[in-house]
Motif scaffolding. Structure first.
Motif, PDB file in Angstrom:
ATOM      1  N   PRO A 107      -3.436 -31.115 -20.660  1.00 12.24           N
ATOM      2  CA  PRO A 107      -4.298 -31.485 -19.428  1.00 12.24           C
ATOM      3  C   PRO A 107      -5.348 -30.401 -19.243  1.00 12.24           C
ATOM      4  CG  PRO A 107      -2.064 -31.796 -18.991  1.00 12.24           C
ATOM      5  CD  PRO A 107      -1.993 -30.998 -20.261  1.00 12.24           C
ATOM      6  N   VAL A 108      -5.017 -28.953 -19.516  1.00  6.95           N
ATOM      7  CA  VAL A 108      -6.257 -28.054 -19.453  1.00  6.95           C
ATOM      8  C   VAL A 108      -7.259 -28.327 -20.298  1.00  6.95           C
ATOM      9  CG1 VAL A 108      -6.363 -25.616 -19.461  1.00  6.95           C
ATOM     10  CG2 VAL A 108      -4.164 -26.388 -18.645  1.00  6.95           C
ATOM     11  N   VAL A 109      -7.111 -28.503 -21.425  1.00  2.00           N
ATOM     12  CA  VAL A 109      -8.057 -28.681 -22.609  1.00  2.00           C
ATOM     13  C   VAL A 109      -9.094 -30.009 -22.289  1.00  2.00           C
ATOM     14  CG1 VAL A 109      -8.481 -29.019 -24.965  1.00  2.00           C
ATOM     15  CG2 VAL A 109      -6.641 -27.451 -24.458  1.00  2.00           C
ATOM     16  N   ILE A 110      -8.235 -31.061 -21.844  1.00  2.00           N
ATOM     17  CA  ILE A 110      -8.827 -32.106 -21.413  1.00  2.00           C
ATOM     18  C   ILE A 110      -9.901 -31.994 -20.457  1.00  2.00           C
ATOM     19  CG2 ILE A 110      -8.737 -34.597 -20.737  1.00  2.00           C
ATOM     20  CD1 ILE A 110      -6.182 -34.758 -22.109  1.00  2.00           C
ATOM     21  N   VAL A 111      -9.272 -31.278 -19.450  1.00  2.00           N
ATOM     22  CA  VAL A 111     -10.315 -31.245 -18.124  1.00  2.00           C
ATOM     23  C   VAL A 111     -11.352 -30.297 -18.490  1.00  2.00           C
ATOM     24  CG1 VAL A 111     -10.240 -30.401 -15.867  1.00  2.00           C
ATOM     25  CG2 VAL A 111      -8.405 -31.647 -16.401  1.00  2.00           C
ATOM     26  N   ALA A 112     -11.084 -29.301 -19.262  1.00  2.92           N
ATOM     27  CA  ALA A 112     -12.105 -28.247 -19.410  1.00  2.92           C
ATOM     28  C   ALA A 112     -13.029 -28.899 -20.470  1.00  2.92           C
ATOM     29  CB  ALA A 112     -11.589 -27.214 -20.169  1.00  2.92           C
ATOM     30  N   THR A 113     -12.537 -29.805 -21.450  1.00  4.15           N
ATOM     31  CA  THR A 113     -13.814 -30.316 -22.296  1.00  4.15           C
ATOM     32  C   THR A 113     -14.587 -31.460 -21.671  1.00  4.15           C
ATOM     33  OG1 THR A 113     -11.971 -30.202 -23.920  1.00  4.15           O
ATOM     34  CG2 THR A 113     -13.840 -31.725 -24.349  1.00  4.15           C
ATOM     35  N   GLU A 114     -13.987 -32.213 -20.677  1.00  2.00           N
ATOM     36  CA  GLU A 114     -14.717 -32.986 -19.945  1.00  2.00           C
ATOM     37  C   GLU A 114     -16.026 -32.557 -19.069  1.00  2.00           C
ATOM     38  OE1 GLU A 114     -13.632 -37.021 -18.313  1.00  2.00           O
ATOM     39  OE2 GLU A 114     -11.607 -36.217 -18.236  1.00  2.00           O
ATOM     40  N   GLU A 115     -15.443 -31.633 -18.390  1.00  2.00           N
ATOM     41  CA  GLU A 115     -16.434 -30.465 -17.805  1.00  2.00           C
ATOM     42  C   GLU A 115     -17.618 -30.085 -18.565  1.00  2.00           C
ATOM     43  OE1 GLU A 115     -14.356 -27.645 -15.609  1.00  2.00           O
ATOM     44  OE2 GLU A 115     -13.490 -29.257 -14.100  1.00  2.00           O
ATOM     45  N   ALA A 116     -17.164 -29.672 -19.762  1.00  4.37           N
ATOM     46  CA  ALA A 116     -18.156 -29.287 -20.533  1.00  4.37           C
ATOM     47  C   ALA A 116     -19.125 -30.260 -21.133  1.00  4.37           C
ATOM     48  CB  ALA A 116     -17.580 -28.508 -21.709  1.00  4.37           C
ATOM     49  N   LEU A 117     -18.663 -31.487 -21.405  1.00  5.82           N
ATOM     50  CA  LEU A 117     -19.472 -32.614 -21.884  1.00  5.82           C
ATOM     51  C   LEU A 117     -20.240 -33.044 -20.824  1.00  5.82           C
ATOM     52  CD1 LEU A 117     -16.735 -34.615 -23.788  1.00  5.82           C
ATOM     53  CD2 LEU A 117     -18.562 -33.485 -24.987  1.00  5.82           C
ATOM     54  N   ALA A 118     -19.597 -33.062 -19.576  1.00  2.77           N
ATOM     55  CA  ALA A 118     -20.687 -33.614 -18.458  1.00  2.77           C
ATOM     56  C   ALA A 118     -21.854 -32.441 -18.295  1.00  2.77           C
ATOM     57  CB  ALA A 118     -19.705 -33.705 -16.913  1.00  2.77           C
TER      58      ALA A 118
END
Length: 577
Positions: free
Chosen positions: A430-441
């Motif tokens: 979950p940590v990687v998914i949330v951080a990656t989503e924010e980086a993509l956004a």
């Protein structure tokens, strides 16, 4: 013409002005930040102080009590306490009044010291408390030639050198001559001991591995073709031949080990304990010895550095309370790297789909809620899941398909470094998914539109424009995941971490990296030292040192990730200009 009277302007009170400008919130948040930083810094300084001072050699104190008991050992800590009403009644009449007066002068409390007295095989105690009022007059001294002996087993030994024995005969009785002979013979004895350990672990280990490999091949042939088949008869003949050759090699190695033991047993040192007992210690069992009260500053630095080197490069000994933690360092780093290699692609792919491909709706919202909730699940739940799903279900199936000849002994159907890494990958996903989503956004939409205008497809835009510029944010998620994964203990207790792993997951035997093996972990090692050690007082300093080391390992892994993230950020920031 009447002039209009101007109404006076209402001014707020000073308190309302402060609130209006947000100064109270500013002071509150700033104070909270300072308090948090201070608490963290204080904890780190405390751990660093305790950790770095663990290996510094201290003086040996000999204390004689009024009851006639003599203690020789190292002072580990001081404290004050309220003596029981009957404590002074055990003292002789002539010292009782003096002791009571001293306690009254301290406000009803007495001062005492904890001595690490060692010699466990003789006294069944590692430590003894000695109160000041128990010490006889002139009953405290620093014996010049009192030795600290660090041994392979039984913990430390403290005593005065009485004789140096060669072939059972005392060739020296003066402490100076005894110490000279010790320094002359001990290095050679330890070299032979190291050679014996190589023979026992590596050479005999290879023989046993080859025998086990051929036994399993014979068992597999039996399962596939039956005992009556010609193939089985050939395999059996080959196994017997290998067994005969291995037995010859084993006898040769055993003879060499016996020769080493015989030679090492010639050299012993006789020590006189504080209780006037004479004990002969074999030189091969002595890891390190030094006259604690006869050391210069340079000698102390040398002992301090040698202890650190042993701690970082050797295996644990004496129930993990002494020796090194190299297997735990190796296991922690390898497990964290495998976890990172597993969680990175899955986390990035999941975030890419949710951000770039999935259409907003109830299903996507539900998935995001599930991911956020997953981050709050207790880690022990992941451990139970990893044990049941990875070890028992997947590992059991792998054993049944590929390692049937080993059954019922499990290969992958039990805890191992692979299953521990996968369990922690789920924990940090979950940590990687949330951080990656924010980086993509955070990637500007204009870059996507520009790529589409140039004729790029959606995947080409993501691969060449979006992902490279989101990589610093992805690395931030990986840094957070590694920091959490490296420090977790509860799941590892179920899926592979053990108190002592005799074999590293990496060795010189094919396939070289054995993902099915159990491993040691620094976090679990700290737990074992703090709560499972039979000698908790001796293990306590090692807890701080191992904690300091774990913090250092996490900082190094994070520093590498931060360095890579910085390079990516500078690269793409420059290309954007």
């Amino acid at each position: 013409m009447n002039k209009q009277e101007k109404k006076p302007t209402r001014r707020g009170t000073p308190a309302s002005n402060v609130m209006a400008h947000g100064e109270a919130s500013l002071w509150l948040t700033g104070g909270a930040l300072i308090l948090s930083v201070t608490m963290i810094a204080t904890l780190l300084v405390f751990v660093a102080y305790k950790g770095f001072t663990t290996f510094w050699p201290t003086a040996l104190v000999e204390i004689e009590t009024v009851s006639g008991t003599t203690h020789l050992g190292e002072v580990t800590r001081h404290n004050t306490y309220e003596p029981a009403p009957t404590a002074l009644e055990r003292l002789p009449e002539e010292v009782r009044a003096t002791a009571q007066a001293d306690i009254d002068a301290r406000g009803g409390v007495a001062h005492r010291r904890l001595l690490r007295t060692g010699n466990f095989e003789l006294t069944s105690e590692h430590f003894n408390w000695v109160s000041d009022y128990e010490i006889a007059e002139d009953g405290e001294s620093l014996p010049e030639w009192a030795l600290v002996i660090e041994r392979q087993s039984w913990g430390r030994f403290y005593g005065i050198p009485a004789a140096f024995l060669i072939d059972g005969e005392a060739v020296a009785t003066d402490p100076v001559d005894i110490w000279r002979l010790y320094e002359e013979h001990h290095p050679e004895v330890r070299k032979r001991w190291d050679r014996r350990r190589v023979l026992e672990k590596e050479d005999i280990g290879k023989i046993n591995h080859r025998l086990e490999k051929n036994r399993l091949a014979l068992r597999k042939t039996e399962l596939d073709h039956g005992k009556e088949s010609e193939v089985y008869e050939q395999q059996l003949a080959e196994y017997k031949e290998i067994e005969r050759i291995s037995q010859e090699k084993f006898e040769s190695i055993t003879a060499e080990i016996l020769s080493i033991n015989t030679e090492n047993d010639r050299f012993k040192m006789r020590l006189l304990t504080s209780g006037e007992q004479k004990v002969d210690l074999g030189m091969a069992d002595i890891v390190r010895a030094y006259p604690a009260n006869h050391l210069s500053f340079v000698n102390k630095v040398g002992i301090y550095l040698s202890r650190w080197w042993e701690f970082l490069s050797e295996e644990p000994r004496e129930a993990n309370s002494e020796g090194g933690v190299w297997p735990a360092i190796f296991g922690t780093v390898m497990m964290t790297l495998i976890m990172a290699l597993v969680v990175a692609p899955f986390g990035v792919l999941a975030a890419l789909y949710l951000r770039e491909y999935a259409k907003a709706g109830a299903v996507v919202s539900g998935v995001r809620i599930a991911i956020n909730n997953l981050a709050g699940v207790p880690s022990i739940v992941f451990g139970v899941f990893g044990l049941g799903f990875f070890s028992y279900i997947i590992g059991g199936r792998i054993d049944w398909i590929f390692f049937a000849e080993k059954l019922p002994s499990p290969t992958y159907g039990t805890g191992g470094i692979l299953w521990a890494s996968l369990t922690l990958a789920l924990l940090t996903l979950p940590v990687v998914i949330v951080a990656t989503e924010e980086a993509l956004a955070a990637v500007p939409g204009s870059m996507r539109e520009g790529a589409y205008a140039c004729g790029a497809s959606k995947w080409q835009t993501i691969r060449r424009i979006v992902l490279p510029r989101a990589m610093p944010g992805v690395m931030t998620g990986m840094i957070l995941a590694m920091a959490r994964g490296a420090g977790e203990v509860a799941p590892l207790m179920l899926v592979g971490a053990v108190k002592l792993a005799p074999e590293l997951p990496l060795d010189g035997i094919f396939p070289y990296f054995h993902l099915e093996r159990s491993f040691m972990h620094l976090g679990f090692h700290i737990y074992d030292l703090g709560f499972q050690s039979q000698n908790s007082e001796a293990a306590k300093p090692m807890v701080f040192t191992t904690t300091l080391l774990l913090i250092g390992v996490i900082l190094i892994l994070n520093a590498i990730g931060i360095y890579i993230r910085g390079r990516l950020r500078r690269r793409f920031a420059g290309s954007a200009v």
